[in-house]
Scaffold this motif. Structure first.
Motif: not given
Length: 511
Positions: A86-107
């Motif tokens: 799941s850490s590898t999948v999380l990295n994909m989501l982090y990358r895509f969100g950062e590249e597209h300036d998306l807003n993360f629900a961070l802890p």
């Protein structure tokens, strides 16, 4: 004669009024030379200025096969289960969100209140239902859909990933040997498998890592006695909540299904394996007082005196009989795995086996291309201490080495940025996104470090998770976990529902 006379008169008239002929010739020559010089200058400038480097990430191969007219999904909830890639999948989501300036629900820390059931107020910056639009939620949590729905939009795409329970048990035992009391008492995984009841006490904190961990992460009662009816009820709850369940053992096929479900380009799901462990055991010396030690405390990893408790590396060897015993011990997880593994291949059949083979081949070829461009050492993961850039060393826990990567030297800025995103470890990446999303948040001041110790990454904000708040060494004696936290801007958090865990109960009871 008449013609010659008129020609002389005309020549004299022109020369007399407009100047001698040699002046015109000189002017014409000057114009020709100037034009030629300008032309040569343009040619020279074009040849001397090299074109801007074209990144491999902008090539047509980055897009992959056409996805038709669908639109990329940007409202996504990923349940990050433990020890499932799941850490590898999380990295994909982090990358895509950062590249597209998306807003993360961070802890607030590094997990969303885990292992307590998720509460919306665990999201940094949450101010109430639909006050802030969050695009992606993906950090560790114990799933609690009513609370998730307070944070995420109505059209959110929910997905998760599962793994075969025996393989999960092997990884969990290595990673959480000193965290879960049931594992700590056992000499080896085979010893635990032979008689789990001998070691397992459901009242003790962190023993959820030792039984039906998938079931627990999905928010279900992992200590429930197995019955077909119970297993099917849990399966139905998960099917109603999630649109897609991936399978770790078929990771590349999972990425193709995910790419089409999200309508994302191929490069968005190309990855290098992150948080992978080396089979050879290692010591945890030198961690006490470092930022790694603080992260270990936040994750519940016990470190005393700079060394992990217990000197011996874990024995993960299993007989086939012991493997079958582990499947029975994790019977609820085994039911989930067999049920969703079947669904997974039904999805592939609908997609088309031939189409899947073609896209998996493209995915693997693209991964090799990017590894050659991005990574040193032939793209092979290496031990953390060998990574020269300390900012991308992966967090170490348990008795095995967690491997990472080094970037190729000499990359242009565009390529280096894209490559760095692909190998940045989870903890550091969360800090980067946190700093961008909450620029006013003040980082914790670094404590003095002894030579060789890792420092807190820039912008790191270490805060213990809810499972650690208010706890002391007397947890096993029946203390109640209390939670009082402030958000990143100092405002007091208000709880819509408190979750208390009473450890005297025979079973871990959520009220």
């Amino acid at each position: 004669m008449l013609f010659r006379r008129r020609a002389r008169m005309l020549r004299g008239l022109v020369c007399g009024r407009m100047g001698p002929m040699w002046m015109w010739k000189a002017l014409l020559l000057f114009v020709v030379v100037a034009f030629a010089g300008q032309l040569l200058g343009v040619i020279f400038n074009k040849s001397s200025v090299s074109p801007a480097p074209r990144s491999v990430f902008s090539s047509p191969d980055a897009l992959g096969p056409s996805l038709g007219s669908c639109q990329p999904k940007t409202h996504i909830m990923f349940l990050k289960t433990h020890k499932t890639a799941s850490s590898t999948v999380l990295n994909m989501l982090y990358r895509f969100g950062e590249e597209h300036d998306l807003n993360f629900a961070l802890p607030l820390g590094y997990q969303l209140g885990y292992p307590l059931p998720f509460n919306a107020h665990r999201v940094k910056g949450y101010r109430g239902v639909k006050v802030v639009e969050f695009n992606i939620m993906a950090n560790h949590m114990r799933f609690n859909k009513p609370e998730v729905e307070k944070v995420m939009p109505d059209d959110t795409f929910y997905f998760s990933i599962i793994r075969e329970p025996v393989a999960m048990a092997e990884s969990s035992f290595a990673y959480y040997k000193e965290v879960a009391p049931a594992f700590r008492k056992a000499k080896g995984l085979g010893d635990f498998a032979d008689d789990p009841i001998k070691y397992y006490d459901p009242r003790l904190r962190n023993n959820h890592y030792a039984r039906n961990l998938l079931w627990f992460d999905f928010g279900l009662d992992h200590n429930a006695n197995f019955s077909v009816a119970t297993a099917q009820r849990g399966e139905t709850i998960i099917r109603q909540a999630f649109q897609l369940i991936l399978v770790s053992e078929y990771f590349d096929q999972s990425m193709i299904l995910l790419r089409h479900a999200l309508c994302w380009p191929l490069d968005a799901v190309v990855s290098f394996s992150l948080n992978a462990r080396q089979q050879k055991p290692r010591s945890l010396g030198g961690m006490s007082g470092s930022w790694v030690g603080k992260a270990a405390a936040a994750a519940g990893v016990s470190v005393r005196g700079g060394h992990a408790q217990g000197k011996s590396p874990p024995d993960l060897s299993l007989t086939e009989e012991q493997r079958e015993k582990l499947r029975q011990w994790n019977a609820l997880d085994w039911h989930l795995y067999t049920a969703f593994n079947q669904t997974f291949w039904e999805e592939i059949d609908r997609f088309g086996r031939a189409n899947m083979e073609r896209e998996v081949a493209l995915l693997r070829a693209r991964r090799l291309d990017l590894a050659q461009v991005c990574l040193r050492n032939g793209g092979k993961p290496i031990e953390a201490h060998r990574i020269r850039d300390k900012n991308i060393r992966p967090f170490q826990s348990g008795f095995v080495k967690i491997l990472g990567y080094e970037l190729q030297p000499g990359l242009d800025n565009t390529t280096r940025t894209a490559c760095l995103r692909m190998i940045r470890p989870e903890i550091q990446y969360k800090d980067v996104l946190d700093a961008k999303q909450f620029p006013r948040a003040q980082p914790v001041q670094n404590q003095p470090q002894s030579p060789g110790q890792q420092k807190v990454p820039s912008g790191a904000f270490f805060r213990p998770d809810s499972s650690r708040m208010g706890q002391r060494q007397g947890d096993e004696e029946g203390r109640t976990i209390k939670e009082e936290e402030r958000d990143w801007d100092g405002s007091r958090l208000k709880w819509s529902n408190h979750t208390n865990v009473r450890l005297r109960k025979k079973k871990l009871e959520a009220i």
